[in-house]
Design an enzyme around this catalytic site. Structure first.
Site, short mmCIF file in Angstrom:
data_model
loop_
_atom_site.label_atom_id
_atom_site.label_comp_id
_atom_site.label_asym_id
_atom_site.label_seq_id
_atom_site.Cartn_x
_atom_site.Cartn_y
_atom_site.Cartn_z
N ASN A 1 -10.28 0.05 -0.06
CA ASN A 1 -9.30 -0.06 1.01
C ASN A 1 -9.92 0.24 2.37
OD1 ASN A 1 -7.53 -0.42 -1.07
ND2 ASN A 1 -6.21 1.32 -0.59
N HIS B 1 -7.92 9.79 3.75
CA HIS B 1 -7.28 8.87 4.68
C HIS B 1 -7.56 9.25 6.14
CE1 HIS B 1 -4.46 8.01 1.17
NE2 HIS B 1 -5.04 6.87 1.45
N ASP C 1 0.86 -1.18 0.00
CA ASP C 1 0.00 0.00 0.00
C ASP C 1 0.90 1.24 0.00
OD1 ASP C 1 -2.38 1.42 0.18
OD2 ASP C 1 -2.50 1.27 2.37
N ASP D 1 2.74 5.09 -5.58
CA ASP D 1 1.97 6.32 -5.42
C ASP D 1 2.83 7.51 -5.83
OD1 ASP D 1 0.54 8.52 -4.71
OD2 ASP D 1 0.25 7.95 -2.61
ZN LIG Z 1 -4.41 5.00 0.66
#
Ligand SMILES: [Zn+2]
Length: 311
Positions: free
Chosen positions: A256, A180, A82, A104
């Protein structure tokens, strides 16, 4: 059963209008809670490890815990990195046996994000590993990822075709209003997701799996369990579950979930100690924590993701 990639899972999920749960793992009780739940409802799983989790628990321990879960459940499980932020981190996870990585590059320019993602895709694909990338930026805090509201940006649908074509990436995380951490919306604020952006992305990338990060619902039951037992969490509002169900019925194939697991675990441990202040055997308070995770994951699979019976 060995570790699998997410390729087949996403194909079936796209066609079936459901999503695969991607749950973050940090220790044995979390792995057990998640995989026991999935076993009971026969659901395919993505277990994901952040850079922070890998630092906390060590790569080998996490690999072996997930291998043990496969032996115990015989479920198709994909092991995913992740928020990999560098080529080196992705390479290390690919070399170390992960079947999927996220690179990312969303904090880079569009061009640099393409270049970095492409480099990871080439290395991963040569070794049978799949890659997730991100376009747009989610707000919020998660391990090393910290983005202020001002720096957050929705995904631009007119960029997605060029990005996917040039990088060869296998799935794409997009920013449509999730964030998040546990504090997604301020009190009084109405949770909203930009389904128009998701629909536009879906139109431009037919049959392409989309990923939703920051998708915990911040279930009030667990927040209350923390606050009623000596904790002090400010008002937290997550993503309503019906919005996640809608996303799963569209192009979203991976959802997620991390903060909800943390809240369930911490809530049940706080409750345990409030009721049993003299206990000190870790098994006594980790057992209800593992049960809370199991119950949460089962509910997510059956009532939100729709991936039960699909393993
Ligand atoms: Zn994330």
């Amino acid at each position: 059963m060995a570790l699998v990639t997410s390729t087949e899972m996403f194909k079936k999920a796209y066609e079936g209008g459901y999503a695969i749960g991607a749950f973050n793992v940090n220790n044995m009780e979390i792995v057990q809670g998640i995989t026991e739940a999935a076993k009971e409802v026969n659901a395919p799983l993505i277990l994901q490890v952040s850079a922070g989790a890998r630092k906390y628990a060590n790569h080998t321990y996490l690999m072996k815990l997930v291998e043990a879960a496969i032996i115990e459940t015989n479920l198709p499980i994909c092991l995913h990195l992740d928020h990999g932020d560098t080529f080196e981190l992705c390479k290390s996870c690919i070399d170390g046996g992960f079947t999927s990585v996220m690179i990312d590059g969303s904090h880079h320019s569009f061009e640099d994000n393409i270049a970095l993602t492409k480099q990871v895709v080439e290395y991963a694909h040569a070794r049978g590993v799949v890659v997730e990338a991100e376009l747009g930026r989610l707000a919020g805090i998660e391990d090393a990822v910290n983005v202020s509201d001002a720096d957050a940006a929705f995904t631009k649908p007119d960029e997605v075709e060029e990005f996917v074509t040039k990088t060869g990436v296998d799935s794409l995380a997009i920013a449509i209003g999730t964030s998040h951490g546990a504090y997604k919306f301020k009190p009084g604020q109405k949770p909203q997701l930009r389904f128009d952006i998701l629909a536009e992305v879906e139109k431009r990338l037919p049959k392409f799996p989309i990923v939703l990060h920051g998708a915990s619902s911040v279930i009030p039951e667990f927040v209350e369990m923390i606050n009623n037992n000596g904790g002090k969490m400010p008002d937290a509002i997550g993503i309503p579950e019906e919005m996640l169900r809608k996303a799963a019925s569209m192009a979203v194939c991976k959802i997620n979930i991390d903060s909800d697991l943390r809240l369930a675990m911490t809530g049940s441990i706080r409750k345990y100690f409030a009721e049993n202040p003299s206990h000190f055997d870790p098994r006594q308070y980790l057992k209800p924590a593992r049960e809370a995770i199991k119950g949460l994951v089962k509910n997510k699979i059956v009532n939100v993701l729709g991936s039960d019976g699909k393993a």
